[in-house]
Design an enzyme around this catalytic site. Structure first.
Site, PDB file in Angstrom:
ATOM      1  N   SER A  74       0.830  -1.210   0.000  1.00 13.29           N
ATOM      2  CA  SER A  74       0.000   0.000   0.000  1.00 13.29           C
ATOM      3  C   SER A  74       0.860   1.253   0.000  1.00 13.29           C
ATOM      4  O   SER A  74       0.496   2.262  -0.610  1.00 13.29           O
ATOM      5  CB  SER A  74      -0.956   0.002   1.196  1.00 13.29           C
ATOM      6  N   GLU A  75       2.014   1.212   0.683  1.00 14.72           N
ATOM      7  CA  GLU A  75       2.946   2.336   0.643  1.00 14.72           C
ATOM      8  C   GLU A  75       4.388   1.854   0.710  1.00 14.72           C
ATOM      9  O   GLU A  75       4.682   0.829   1.339  1.00 14.72           O
ATOM     10  CB  GLU A  75       2.712   3.330   1.788  1.00 14.72           C
ATOM     11  N   THR A  76       5.248   2.609   0.049  1.00 13.95           N
ATOM     12  CA  THR A  76       6.700   2.455   0.133  1.00 13.95           C
ATOM     13  C   THR A  76       7.266   3.833   0.467  1.00 13.95           C
ATOM     14  O   THR A  76       6.830   4.836  -0.114  1.00 13.95           O
ATOM     15  CB  THR A  76       7.289   1.960  -1.202  1.00 13.95           C
TER      16      THR A  76
END
Length: 279
Positions: A47-49
């Site tokens: 979902s996020e990096t």
């Protein structure tokens, strides 16, 4: 030429691996441009990096950029805690008693609390009530589960926060993706955050779910720092505990505390992957 950069994957809002919300962290992102960061975030598929850079503000310990597979966010909650955890694991020594993160919404304060918990101070948020004309669309999005109101809270990301009658009602929601997509567009929200109270002897004070529409598909986020920060603005008062991720067979735990009218969103983090990425 690509070269090795320290890379971790951290499970956020859980002290046990694989039960929280995973985050990829590139600890040395110097020299990467926007397109390269976006490509890496798309490749990790999480979902996020996050990408750690030298701070521009002298008060900050580091600067972070937060990418989903599709776009950059000025702020997000579980990336804030996971990045701080990764940097502490790597030996970072904060300049002061608190960790100071620089990101798209400015400076975010992060505290180290007892039991290995990290907590961030929720950025200022602006809330507006859901247009009553959208209530039928909300009911349809919830698959018929009754809801009488909701508020859109903006905190770098916009969550439509909707209280339900109980934790059981929250867990029972079977969202209609067509109605949800239309609701989010009409309310100018990025996602739908549902919350309902547990009984006094329950596993937490509230159950939370975070639902999104991505390319017309229903996506449920396992544990969501920004959604909990937005809900906290509506529940300001006594401290409380949240469980999230139950419908995904996760066991995310969020602790919300209030000091001087400010909400702090906390949880444990654990590193599950450590190595390097060629970029």
């Amino acid at each position: 030429m690509p070269h090795p950069r320290p890379f971790l994957q951290v499970d956020v809002f859980s002290s046990a691996p694989f039960m929280g919300n995973p985050l990829a962290v590139v600890l040395d992102a110097g020299g990467l441009d926007d397109a390269q960061m976006q490509a890496i975030a798309r490749w990790t598929g999480l979902s996020e990096t996050t990408f750690v850079l030298a701070p521009r503000d002298p008060a900050a310990d580091y600067r972070v950029r937060i990418f989903s597979p599709e776009m950059e966010f000025p702020f997000a909650g579980h990336p804030t805690l996971g990045t701080a955890h990764a940097l502490l694991d790597a030996g970072m020594q904060p300049k002061g008693a608190r960790i100071v993160q620089e990101c798209g919404v400015g400076l975010v304060q992060i505290e180290r609390q007892a039991g290995g918990v990290l907590a961030f101070q929720a950025p200022p948020g602006a809330a507006r009530p859901l247009d009553p004309a959208l209530l039928p669309l909300l009911q349809a999005a919830l698959g018929g589960t009754p809801a009488s109101d909701g508020s859109v809270v903006e905190m770098g990301i916009r969550w439509l926060c909707v209280p339900l009658a109980s934790a059981a009602a929250c867990l029972a929601v079977c969202a209609d993706i067509v109605a949800l997509t239309a609701l989010l567009a009409a309310s100018r929200a990025d996602g739908l955050a549902l919350y309902g109270a547990h009984a006094a002897d329950g596993p937490a004070d509230y159950e939370v779910r975070a639902l999104l529409s991505e390319h017309g598909a229903l996506v449920e986020d396992p544990v969501t720092g920004s959604a909990n920060a937005c809900i906290a603005q509506l529940l300001a008062g006594a401290d409380y505990r949240v469980r999230q991720g139950t419908c995904l067979q996760r066991d995310g735990r969020v602790c919300v505390t209030f000091r001087a009218g400010q909400a702090w969103i906390g949880g444990a983090c654990v590193t599950v992957v450590e190595g390097s990425i060629l970029a």
